[in-house]
Every structure is written in structure tokens, then in C-alpha cells.
Write an enzyme that holds these catalytic residues in place. Structure first.
Site, PDB file in Angstrom:
ATOM      1  N   ARG A 175       0.824  -1.228   0.000  1.00 50.80           N
ATOM      2  CA  ARG A 175       0.000   0.000   0.000  1.00 50.80           C
ATOM      3  C   ARG A 175       0.853   1.271   0.000  1.00 50.80           C
ATOM      4  NH1 ARG A 175      -2.984  -3.470  -1.015  1.00 50.80           N
ATOM      5  NH2 ARG A 175      -5.107  -3.818  -0.258  1.00 50.80           N
ATOM      6  N   SER A 226     -11.123  -0.534   2.613  1.00 43.56           N
ATOM      7  CA  SER A 226     -10.466  -0.887   3.880  1.00 43.56           C
ATOM      8  C   SER A 226     -10.029   0.392   4.584  1.00 43.56           C
ATOM      9  CB  SER A 226      -9.225  -1.736   3.638  1.00 43.56           C
ATOM     10  OG  SER A 226      -9.573  -2.990   3.118  1.00 43.56           O
ATOM     11  N   GLU A 296      -5.387   3.204   6.187  1.00 42.59           N
ATOM     12  CA  GLU A 296      -5.061   3.098   4.762  1.00 42.59           C
ATOM     13  C   GLU A 296      -5.676   4.292   4.029  1.00 42.59           C
ATOM     14  OE1 GLU A 296      -5.553  -0.728   2.677  1.00 42.59           O
ATOM     15  OE2 GLU A 296      -6.754   0.333   1.196  1.00 42.59           O
TER      16      GLU A 296
HETATM   17  N1  EPU Z   1     -11.693 -11.382   9.140  1.00 40.39           N
HETATM   18  C1  EPU Z   1     -12.343 -11.507  10.345  1.00 40.39           C
HETATM   19  N2  EPU Z   1     -13.388 -10.639  10.585  1.00 40.39           N
HETATM   20  C2  EPU Z   1     -13.758  -9.687   9.724  1.00 40.39           C
HETATM   21  C3  EPU Z   1     -13.054  -9.564   8.499  1.00 40.39           C
HETATM   22  C4  EPU Z   1     -12.005 -10.436   8.240  1.00 40.39           C
HETATM   23  O1  EPU Z   1     -12.047 -12.345  11.157  1.00 40.39           O
HETATM   24  O2  EPU Z   1     -14.701  -8.934  10.013  1.00 40.39           O
HETATM   25  C5  EPU Z   1     -10.594 -12.337   8.841  1.00 40.39           C
HETATM   26  C6  EPU Z   1     -10.967 -13.222   7.657  1.00 40.39           C
HETATM   27  O3  EPU Z   1     -11.691 -14.343   8.067  1.00 40.39           O
HETATM   28  C7  EPU Z   1      -9.614 -13.583   7.081  1.00 40.39           C
HETATM   29  C8  EPU Z   1      -8.746 -12.369   7.413  1.00 40.39           C
HETATM   30  O4  EPU Z   1      -9.440 -11.632   8.426  1.00 40.39           O
HETATM   31  O5  EPU Z   1      -9.079 -14.694   7.737  1.00 40.39           O
HETATM   32  C9  EPU Z   1      -8.471 -11.492   6.190  1.00 40.39           C
HETATM   33  O6  EPU Z   1      -9.694 -10.988   5.667  1.00 40.39           O
HETATM   34  P1  EPU Z   1      -9.959 -10.834   4.091  1.00 40.39           P
HETATM   35  O7  EPU Z   1      -9.658 -12.090   3.383  1.00 40.39           O
HETATM   36  O8  EPU Z   1     -11.302 -10.229   3.929  1.00 40.39           O
HETATM   37  O9  EPU Z   1      -8.869  -9.826   3.583  1.00 40.39           O
HETATM   38  P2  EPU Z   1      -8.358  -8.472   4.191  1.00 40.39           P
HETATM   39  O10 EPU Z   1      -6.934  -8.665   4.570  1.00 40.39           O
HETATM   40  O11 EPU Z   1      -9.276  -7.918   5.216  1.00 40.39           O
HETATM   41  C10 EPU Z   1      -7.391  -7.480   1.965  1.00 40.39           C
HETATM   42  C11 EPU Z   1      -7.342  -6.068   1.418  1.00 40.39           C
HETATM   43  C12 EPU Z   1      -8.591  -5.797   0.600  1.00 40.39           C
HETATM   44  C13 EPU Z   1      -8.749  -6.844  -0.489  1.00 40.39           C
HETATM   45  C14 EPU Z   1      -8.811  -8.222   0.178  1.00 40.39           C
HETATM   46  C15 EPU Z   1      -8.932  -9.355  -0.841  1.00 40.39           C
HETATM   47  C16 EPU Z   1      -6.105  -4.668   2.973  1.00 40.39           C
HETATM   48  C17 EPU Z   1      -6.182  -3.680   4.088  1.00 40.39           C
HETATM   49  N3  EPU Z   1      -7.279  -5.115   2.496  1.00 40.39           N
HETATM   50  O12 EPU Z   1      -8.448  -7.504   2.909  1.00 40.39           O
HETATM   51  O13 EPU Z   1      -8.406  -4.520  -0.025  1.00 40.39           O
HETATM   52  O14 EPU Z   1      -9.915  -6.625  -1.248  1.00 40.39           O
HETATM   53  O15 EPU Z   1      -7.600  -8.426   0.946  1.00 40.39           O
HETATM   54  O16 EPU Z   1      -7.713  -9.723  -1.325  1.00 40.39           O
HETATM   55  O17 EPU Z   1      -5.010  -5.005   2.546  1.00 40.39           O
HETATM   56  C18 EPU Z   1      -8.729  -2.203   0.252  1.00 40.39           C
HETATM   57  O18 EPU Z   1      -7.502  -2.108   0.341  1.00 40.39           O
HETATM   58  O19 EPU Z   1      -9.484  -1.179   0.279  1.00 40.39           O
HETATM   59  C19 EPU Z   1      -9.328  -3.511   0.130  1.00 40.39           C
HETATM   60  C20 EPU Z   1     -10.637  -3.698   0.186  1.00 40.39           C
END
Ligand code: EPU
Length: 302
Positions: A175, A226, A296
Site C-alpha cells: 500500500r 479498507s 489506509e
Molecule cells: N476477518 C475476520 N473478521 C472480519 C473480516 C475479516 O475475522 O470482520 C478475517 C478473515 O476471516 C480472514 C482475514 O481476516 O481470515 C483477512 O480478511 P480478508 O480475506 O477479507 O482480507 P483483508 O486482509 O481484510 C485485503 C485487502 C482488501 C482486499 C482483500 C482481498 C487490505 C487492508 N485489504 O483484505 O483490499 O480486497 O484483501 O484480497 O489489505 C482495500 O484495500 O481497500 C481492500 C478492500
């Protein structure tokens, strides 16, 4: 400052749109933000240079925005001139080389390269935002990010001079790019290098990534994507969820029940509501896990 007069001069010299006292909530995906003194939506490079000239001559602060995702605009709005790049939409696709105007939105671009059987940009198929903004913050999803497809960018400084930055010079990391937190350059065009792939595979990947977004992330209420970056080796969503913050509400801003790293605007939320909620979340996660969550989203105006 006589903004009316400056708006008249801008309208004379610029082909694109010029709006006076423009509510920024119309230009952010969060639907939050007070008025910009002046908003220009240039339709070409000359328009941007004219706008910069006029802004510099009148000593106006200059703020650049794209699709308005991932930004939180202050309730007091933005002083000076806001230049919104969504009408820079020139697109050339030749073999694996893509030359894209900074204002092109990523889902559109992902679809266009899919039609050319090019692979590498599928991760971006459901990221709301422009390709210029995506480079600046090295947007990513599904383990991939802009860094892996960007060859170079055409940038302009605030005096209107054009130059280029290579992938290496952009110094990408999670990022982050060398253009982040710098308000003295504008991304004008993005050059991508993609490779020929199997059309069916590309289609399937794009479909799956769009489905993922629908299933895992909130789409019903306006939001800014995010809110926090993932801390090293962990997930902001998981941490926020684990402290019981889902459903927390300040004014009309609410932590999504679907994904804890999203803050929803239930209708009429202020930037103050969102900022209070951000602080509350940071405090609780720090208290319980000892982790400092870093936003972010980019804060503008005030
Ligand atoms: N999780 C929870 N509770 C929640 C949400 C998530 O326990 O309410 C857990 C999920 O079960 C999973 C882990 O957290 O084990 C990661 O969650 P997720 O797969 O949704 O991915 P993320 O890391 O939250 C990132 C990016 C997103 C992108 C997704 C898909 C960041 C900050 N976010 O989300 O990017 O769409 O991966 O690859 O890096 C953005 O940057 O605006 C964005 C939406």
C-alpha cells in the site's frame, strides 16, 4: 479571494468542467465531505496545465483526487482548487502494453484487458478506484498489487512539467509508492505490462474475484474501502472483529457487520463521526492486542 472570478477564468481556458463551491460528498465513495472552493474536472493534459497555472498565479492550494475511494474528506471541505482526474480516459492496448489515462476505473480497465486476452490485472477487477490512484497507493487484492503490472507512469509537477517514473523509482511496497503522501506530483498516465493468457481462465478469475468482493465485503452502504492497512503478518479486519467492534456506531457511521475493516455511512455520516470511530477502534485494538492500526485511507481538507 474572489473564487467567482477565478472560476470564470478557468471556464474560459479549460474544456472540462469547473464548479464553484462543490460538495465533495458527490465525489467520494463514502459520500462524505464538505465543499471544495473550486472543482475542476480536466479532460486533457492542457486543461490540467491551465488549471495549475491559474491556481499558482492565485496562490491557491491544489488537491488532486481520482475516483474518490479510499479518501475521507473533512466536513469543512477543501480550500483552493480540487482537480479530479476521472475524465482522463485515453486507453491504448497493444499486445501486452497498456497505456491508460489516470482516470480510468480499474473494473473497466480489467474488463478491457480481458477482452484482449491479457492476464495480470484480474486482481483489480473489483477494486473501486482509478488506475492513477491505484498506483499511488499500490492498491492490491488476492495477494497481488499494482507493483507487479506497472511499467512506468507519466507524472506532472505542480508547475505543469511532465516526466516519467519507472517501476523501480516508484519504490513500491505494501500500500505504498514513492508518490504516496506527496502532494507535488500528479499521475497523468499509467503504463502496464501484461502477458497474453487464456481467455477462459482470465474470465473465470475475474468472475471469482467479483464474487469474493460481493460475499466478503459490504456493498450496500457507501464506504471508503479498507479503513486500516493490515499490520505485518495479521489482518486489520480480524483484529477489529476480535475486540467486538462490529456494529459500533458513532452518529451515522457504523463498523460493518460483514467485514470489520469497513466503516459504513448509514446516510448523512460526517467525517467527524468516522474519525471518532477510527480513534475508538485504534484505542481498543491497541489496548487488547498492543497493535497500532495505521489508516489506509487518506485524509483530505479541513
Ligand atoms: N476477518 C475476520 N473478521 C472480519 C473480516 C475479516 O475475522 O470482520 C478475517 C478473515 O476471516 C480472514 C482475514 O481476516 O481470515 C483477512 O480478511 P480478508 O480475506 O477479507 O482480507 P483483508 O486482509 O481484510 C485485503 C485487502 C482488501 C482486499 C482483500 C482481498 C487490505 C487492508 N485489504 O483484505 O483490499 O480486497 O484483501 O484480497 O489489505 C482495500 O484495500 O481497500 C481492500 C478492500
Amino acid at each position: 479571494m474572489d473564487y467567482k472570478k477565478i472560476a470564470e477564468e478557468l471556464r474560459e481556458k479549460v474544456k472540462g468542467k469547473v464548479n464553484l463551491n462543490e460538495p465533495m460528498n458527490l465525489h467520494t465513495t463514502w459520500r462524505i465531505g464538505g465543499a471544495a472552493d473550486l472543482l475542476v474536472i480536466p479532460c486533457n493534459i492542457e486543461d490540467i496545465q491551465e488549471s495549475l497555472n491559474i491556481a499558482n498565479r492565485n496562490q491557491l492550494p491544489i488537491t488532486i483526487v481520482g475516483g474518490g475511494s479510499n479518501i475521507l474528506v473533512h466536513d469543512l471541505g477543501i480550500r483552493g482548487i480540487v482537480i479530479k482526474l476521472t475524465d482522463l480516459k485515453e486507453l491504448v492496448i497493444e499486445k501486452g502494453f497498456v497505456q491508460a489515462g489516470a482516470g480510468i476505473n480499474l473494473p473497466y480497465l480489467a474488463h478491457a484487458v480481458e477482452k484482449n486476452s491479457l492476464t495480470g490485472l484480474e486482481f483489480a477487477t473489483a477494486i473501486p478506484g482509478t488506475v492513477g490512484g491505484a498506483v499511488i497507493m499500490n492498491a492490491g487484492a488476492h495477494g497481488e498489487q499494482m507493483a507487479s503490472v506497472v511499467e512506468k507512469v507519466m507524472i506532472m509537477d505542480l508547475q505543469g512539467n511532465i516526466s516519467y517514473l519507472t517501476n523501480k523509482e516508484l519504490d513500491f511496497s505494501y500500500r505504498y509508492s514513492s508518490l504516496r503522501n506527496k502532494n507535488n506530483f500528479i499521475v497523468i498516465q499509467v503504463f502496464l505490462k501484461l502477458v497474453p493468457g487464456d481467455l477462459e481462465n482470465i474470465r473465470r478469475k475475474n468472475y471469482l474475484y467479483r464474487q469474493f468482493r460481493k460475499e466478503k465485503q459490504p456493498l450496500k452502504y457507501p464506504n471508503g474501502g479498507s479503513v486500516f492497512k493490515n499490520p505485518p503478518h495479521d489482518s486489520a479486519g480480524r483484529l477489529i472483529d476480535s475486540v467486538g467492534a462490529k456494529g459500533w456506531q458513532v452518529g451515522k457511521a457504523k463498523v460493518s457487520e460483514k467485514h470489520a475493516n469497513f466503516i459504513l455511512n448509514l446516510g448523512g455520516a460526517s467525517s467527524k463521526d468516522v474519525l471518532e470511530l477510527i480513534e475508538k477502534i485504534q484505542q481498543k485494538v491497541k489496548e487488547v492486542h498492543g497493535v497500532e492500526l495505521e489508516p489506509e485511507v487518506i485524509f483530505l481538507g479541513g
